[in-house]
Design a protein around this motif. Structure first.
Motif, PDB file in Angstrom:
ATOM      1  N   SER A 343     -30.418  20.230 -20.839  1.00 41.36           N
ATOM      2  CA  SER A 343     -31.763  20.763 -20.605  1.00 41.36           C
ATOM      3  C   SER A 343     -32.186  20.681 -19.145  1.00 41.36           C
ATOM      4  CB  SER A 343     -32.780  20.015 -21.472  1.00 41.36           C
ATOM      5  OG  SER A 343     -32.764  18.636 -21.151  1.00 41.36           O
ATOM      6  N   GLY A 344     -31.559  19.803 -18.365  1.00 38.89           N
ATOM      7  CA  GLY A 344     -31.939  19.660 -16.964  1.00 38.89           C
ATOM      8  C   GLY A 344     -32.888  18.496 -16.745  1.00 38.89           C
ATOM      9  N   ARG A 345     -33.021  18.115 -15.464  1.00 35.02           N
ATOM     10  CA  ARG A 345     -33.822  16.939 -15.107  1.00 35.02           C
ATOM     11  C   ARG A 345     -35.324  17.237 -15.163  1.00 35.02           C
ATOM     12  NH1 ARG A 345     -28.330  16.860 -14.681  1.00 35.02           N
ATOM     13  NH2 ARG A 345     -27.513  15.756 -12.858  1.00 35.02           N
ATOM     14  N   ARG A 346     -35.729  18.379 -14.621  1.00 35.31           N
ATOM     15  CA  ARG A 346     -37.164  18.689 -14.519  1.00 35.31           C
ATOM     16  C   ARG A 346     -37.827  18.771 -15.889  1.00 35.31           C
ATOM     17  NH1 ARG A 346     -40.117  21.246 -10.605  1.00 35.31           N
ATOM     18  NH2 ARG A 346     -40.752  22.797 -12.148  1.00 35.31           N
ATOM     19  N   LEU A 347     -37.186  19.464 -16.825  1.00 34.37           N
ATOM     20  CA  LEU A 347     -37.794  19.634 -18.153  1.00 34.37           C
ATOM     21  C   LEU A 347     -37.997  18.289 -18.829  1.00 34.37           C
ATOM     22  CD1 LEU A 347     -38.764  21.442 -20.440  1.00 34.37           C
ATOM     23  CD2 LEU A 347     -36.389  21.619 -21.234  1.00 34.37           C
ATOM     24  N   LEU A 348     -36.989  17.423 -18.771  1.00 35.50           N
ATOM     25  CA  LEU A 348     -37.127  16.109 -19.394  1.00 35.50           C
ATOM     26  C   LEU A 348     -38.208  15.279 -18.713  1.00 35.50           C
ATOM     27  CD1 LEU A 348     -33.449  15.009 -20.181  1.00 35.50           C
ATOM     28  CD2 LEU A 348     -35.212  15.752 -21.785  1.00 35.50           C
ATOM     29  N   LEU A 349     -38.311  15.382 -17.391  1.00 36.60           N
ATOM     30  CA  LEU A 349     -39.368  14.651 -16.674  1.00 36.60           C
ATOM     31  C   LEU A 349     -40.748  15.143 -17.092  1.00 36.60           C
ATOM     32  CD1 LEU A 349     -37.917  14.348 -13.053  1.00 36.60           C
ATOM     33  CD2 LEU A 349     -38.380  12.469 -14.636  1.00 36.60           C
ATOM     34  N   MET A 350     -40.904  16.443 -17.251  1.00 37.74           N
ATOM     35  CA  MET A 350     -42.204  16.997 -17.665  1.00 37.74           C
ATOM     36  C   MET A 350     -42.558  16.546 -19.078  1.00 37.74           C
ATOM     37  SD  MET A 350     -43.624  18.826 -15.277  1.00 37.74           S
ATOM     38  CE  MET A 350     -44.750  19.866 -16.187  1.00 37.74           C
ATOM     39  N   LEU A 408     -31.479   8.530 -11.294  1.00 40.71           N
ATOM     40  CA  LEU A 408     -30.445   9.553 -11.193  1.00 40.71           C
ATOM     41  C   LEU A 408     -30.727  10.503 -10.030  1.00 40.71           C
ATOM     42  CD1 LEU A 408     -28.015  11.176 -12.279  1.00 40.71           C
ATOM     43  CD2 LEU A 408     -29.595  12.279 -13.887  1.00 40.71           C
ATOM     44  N   ILE A 409     -31.951  10.996  -9.952  1.00 40.50           N
ATOM     45  CA  ILE A 409     -32.299  11.944  -8.893  1.00 40.50           C
ATOM     46  C   ILE A 409     -32.224  11.281  -7.523  1.00 40.50           C
ATOM     47  CG2 ILE A 409     -34.229  13.262  -7.921  1.00 40.50           C
ATOM     48  CD1 ILE A 409     -34.911  14.200 -10.684  1.00 40.50           C
ATOM     49  N   THR A 474     -31.442  19.617 -10.273  1.00 35.85           N
ATOM     50  CA  THR A 474     -30.126  19.296  -9.704  1.00 35.85           C
ATOM     51  C   THR A 474     -28.999  19.457 -10.709  1.00 35.85           C
ATOM     52  OG1 THR A 474     -30.425  16.939 -10.241  1.00 35.85           O
ATOM     53  CG2 THR A 474     -31.147  17.660  -8.067  1.00 35.85           C
ATOM     54  N   LYS A 475     -29.306  19.918 -11.908  1.00 35.64           N
ATOM     55  CA  LYS A 475     -28.293  20.063 -12.953  1.00 35.64           C
ATOM     56  C   LYS A 475     -27.209  21.046 -12.527  1.00 35.64           C
ATOM     57  CE  LYS A 475     -28.795  22.843 -16.425  1.00 35.64           C
ATOM     58  NZ  LYS A 475     -29.181  23.553 -17.650  1.00 35.64           N
ATOM     59  N   GLY A 476     -25.943  20.658 -12.741  1.00 34.47           N
ATOM     60  CA  GLY A 476     -24.834  21.566 -12.510  1.00 34.47           C
ATOM     61  C   GLY A 476     -24.436  21.775 -11.063  1.00 34.47           C
ATOM     62  N   LYS A 477     -25.003  21.012 -10.132  1.00 36.78           N
ATOM     63  CA  LYS A 477     -24.688  21.159  -8.713  1.00 36.78           C
ATOM     64  C   LYS A 477     -23.893  19.950  -8.226  1.00 36.78           C
ATOM     65  CE  LYS A 477     -28.845  23.865  -7.533  1.00 36.78           C
ATOM     66  NZ  LYS A 477     -29.399  23.952  -8.882  1.00 36.78           N
ATOM     67  N   THR A 478     -22.992  20.175  -7.286  1.00 34.08           N
ATOM     68  CA  THR A 478     -22.314  19.055  -6.648  1.00 34.08           C
ATOM     69  C   THR A 478     -23.295  18.355  -5.711  1.00 34.08           C
ATOM     70  OG1 THR A 478     -21.548  20.314  -4.723  1.00 34.08           O
ATOM     71  CG2 THR A 478     -20.151  20.353  -6.692  1.00 34.08           C
TER      72      THR A 478
END
Length: 487
Positions: A343-350, A408-409, A474-478
Motif C-alpha cells: 500500500s505504500g508508506r504515505r497511505l499507512l501513515l495517513m 523506516l522513512i 518511497t515505496k519501490g525505489k532504491t
C-alpha cells in the motif's frame, strides 16, 4: 577501483578488525561451488532475512526496556519505597540515556560500521539490567536505567539503517518494519513475563536479547553501502553478493552504489549553511518531523504506564489488560509489515494518524464524562469499557503506521553524506521528546486523564496535515533513487 584516496588507508585499517567478524561469507563468494547443495545460503531472501532476524534482537531489547516499567511499578515502588515522582524519573531515565546514545550513534556507526556499533550497544544494556536486578536503592536503579537507555539509543538508529542498507528495494519496507515489530515483541514479552516473575528476575531476563545478539553478529555481513563508502571495495562486493545470493547478478546494483558513493565523496564536508539547500533540509525536516510527532502522539506514555491508565479506567486486572495491549500491538505491527510494500508508506501513515486522532478523542471524552457519573452506576462501567477500547484502538492505529514507518522513512531518505550526523540529530530529538512524554505522563494523568488524551489527540491531528503535505512516497525505489528526489 578505490573510492578513497590512499591517504585514508591508515584510518581504514583501524576499522578492519570489525569487518572480519562474520568472514564465513567471504569463503562462500569465492568457493560457491562448495555450497551448491545449501539452498538456504544461496537463496537471497533467506540470506537477508537471516541477517534481519539476528539484528532484530536489538529492537527486542529496545522494546523490553520500554515495557519493563509498566508491570513492575507497584512492586518496585513498594520494595524500594519510591514515590510516584521517583518512579517517573526511573521510567524516563532510559530516554535520557538514549539521548546520549543517539548523539554518539551516528558517528559510531559511521566510524566502525553498523555491526561494530551494535556490539558496543549490547554491553551497557547487559550491565544496566544486572544493575537493576541487584538494586537496593535508587542509585543502582537509576544507573542501570541510564545504561540501558544508552545502548537502546545506539540500537534505535543503527538497526533501521542497517536493514535499509542491506534489503532489496522490493523488500525494504517489509524488512524495515521488522524493526518496530521486534520492539513490540519486546514490549509484549516484558508485559507477559511481568505477570509471573518478580521485578528482579524480570531484569535478569532482560539480559538475554543482547547476550544472544553479540555472537549472532559474527555470522552476518557488514552493510555493503557502508563498506563502499569507506573504500573497502572487495568487502563491499562480497557482502552484497552473499546478501543477494551467489547466483544473482549484482552488477547493476554495484554500479548504482559506486556512482552514489563516488558522487558523495566529491563533496566537501557539510556545513550548517549547506542545510539551506532543499536536498538536505527537506529530508532532514521530514525525518525529524515524523520521529518527533511519533512521540508527541503519546504512544510511549500509554505503553510505559498502561497499567496505571487501565486502573484509572476501572479495570481490575490491569496487568493482564496491559499484556492484551501488547499482543494487539504485535499483531497490528505484523499487519503493517505485510502491507507497507503493497500500500505504500504515505497511505499507512495517513490511516494511522487519523485512527489515533479519533481513538484519543473517544478516550478523552470517556474520561471527562466519568467525572460526572457515580462510580457505582452502569454508565460508569460503560465509560470504563469505552476508554479501554479507545486505548486499544489507539495502539492498533499507531502500530499500523506511526509506530514502524517513521524509523523506516528516516533510514531511507537521509542523504548518504549527512546520514551519520542527520540520523543522530533525528534520533536525539525523538528520544528527547520521548523523555518529555514519559516524564510527564504519570503527572499529567494524575492531573487530568481527559486533558492528557486531548493533548495527544491534537498532536495526532497535526500529524495528518504534516504527512499529507510533506512526506514523500518511497515505496519501490532504491535508496539512490529516493535521494535523487530531493536534488
Amino acid at each position: 577501483m578505490s573510492f578513497r584516496d590512499d591517504t585514508e588507508e591508515g584510518r581504514n585499517d583501524l576499522r578492519r578488525p570489525f569487518l572480519h567478524t562474520g568472514s564465513w561469507y567471504r569463503m562462500g563468494s569465492r568457493q560457491s561451488s562448495m555450497l551448491e547443495s545449501s539452498q538456504v545460503i544461496r537463496d537471497s531472501s533467506i540470506s537477508v532475512l537471516a541477517c534481519v532476524l539476528i539484528v532484530a534482537l536489538g529492537p527486542i531489547q529496545f522494546g523490553f526496556t520500554c515495557g519493563y516499567s509498566s508491570p513492575t511499578q507497584a512492586a518496585i515502588t513498594k520494595d524500594l519505597g519510591l514515590t510516584v515522582s521517583e518512579y517517573s524519573v526511573f521510567g524516563s531515565l532510559s530516554n535520557v540515556g538514549a539521548m546520549v546514545g543517539a548523539i554518539a550513534s551516528g558517528q559510531i556507526a559511521e566510524y566502525i560500521g553498523r555491526k561494530g556499533s551494535l556490539m558496543i550497544a549490547a554491553i551497557p544494556n547487559i550491565i544496566g539490567w544486572l544493575s537493576i536486578s541487584f538494586a537496593k536503592d535508587t542509585s543502582f536503579l537509576y544507573m542501570g536505567r541510564l545504561l540501558e537507555g544508552f545502548g537502546v539509543g545506539i540500537i534505535s538508529y543503527t538497526v533501521p539503517v542497517y536493514i535499509a542498507e542491506i534489503a532489496p528495494q522490493h523488500m525494504r519496507g517489509a524488512l524495515g518494519s521488522v524493526n518496530q515489530l521486534s520492539v513490540t515483541i519486546g514490549i509484549m514479552l516484558a508485559y507477559l513475563l511481568g505477570l509471573f516473575v518478580p521485578w528482579r528476575i524480570l531484569a535478569v531476563l532482560g539480559v538475554l536479547p543482547c547476550t544472544l545478539l553479540i555472537p549472532g553478529l559474527f555470522f552476518i555481513p557488514e552493510s555493503p553501502r557502508w563498506l563502499a563508502k569507506m573504500g573497502f571495495t572487495d568487502d563491499f562486493e562480497t557482502s552484497l553478493q552473499v546478501l543477494r545470493g551467489f547466483d544473482t547478478d549484482i552488477t547493476v546494483e554495484v554500479n548504482e552504489i559506486k556512482r552514489s558513493v563516488a558522487s558523495s565523496s566529491k563533496r566537501s564536508a557539510i556545513r550548517f549553511v549547506d542545510l539551506k539547500r532543499r536536498r538536505y533540509y527537506f529530508p532532514l525536516m521530514v525525518g525529524i518531523g515524523l520521529l518527533v510527532l511519533q512521540q508527541l502522539g503519546g504512544i510511549n506514555g500509554v505503553l510505559f504506564y498502561s497499567s496505571t491508565i487501565f486502573e484509572s479506567a476501572g479495570v481490575t486486572s490491569s496487568n493482564v489488560a496491559t499484556f492484551g495491549v501488547g499482543v494487539v500491538q504485535v499483531v497490528a505491527t505484523a499487519v503493517a509489515t505485510w502491507l507497507v510494500d503493497k500500500s505504500g508508506r504515505r497511505l499507512l501513515l495517513m490511516i494511522s494518524s487519523i485512527g489515533m486522532t479519533i481513538s484519543l478523542v473517544i478516550v478523552a471524552v470517556a474520561f471527562y464524562l466519568k467525572e460526572f457519573v457515580s462510580p457505582d452506576s452502569n454508565m460508569y462501567n460503560i465509560l470504563s469499557m469505552v476508554s479501554v477500547v479507545g486505548v486499544v484502538a489507539m495502539v492498533i492505529s499507531c502500530s499500523l503506521g506511526m509506530g514502524p514507518i517513521p524509523w523506516l522513512i528516516m533510514s531511507e531518505i537521509l542523504p548518504v553524506n549527512i546520514k551519520g550526523l542527520a540520523g543522530s540529530i533525528a534520533t536525539l530529538l525523538n528520544w528527547f521528546v520521548s523523555w518529555l512524554v514519559t516524564m510527564t505522563a504519570n503527572m499529567l494523568l494524575a492531573w487530568s486523564s481527559g486533558g492528557t488524551f486531548t493533548l495527544y489527540a491534537l498532536v495526532c491531528g497535526f500529524t495528518v496535515v504534516f504527512v499529507s503535505l510533506w512526506v514523500p512516497e518511497t515505496k519501490g525505489k532504491t535508496l539512490e533513487e529516493i535521494q535523487a528526489l530531493f536534488r
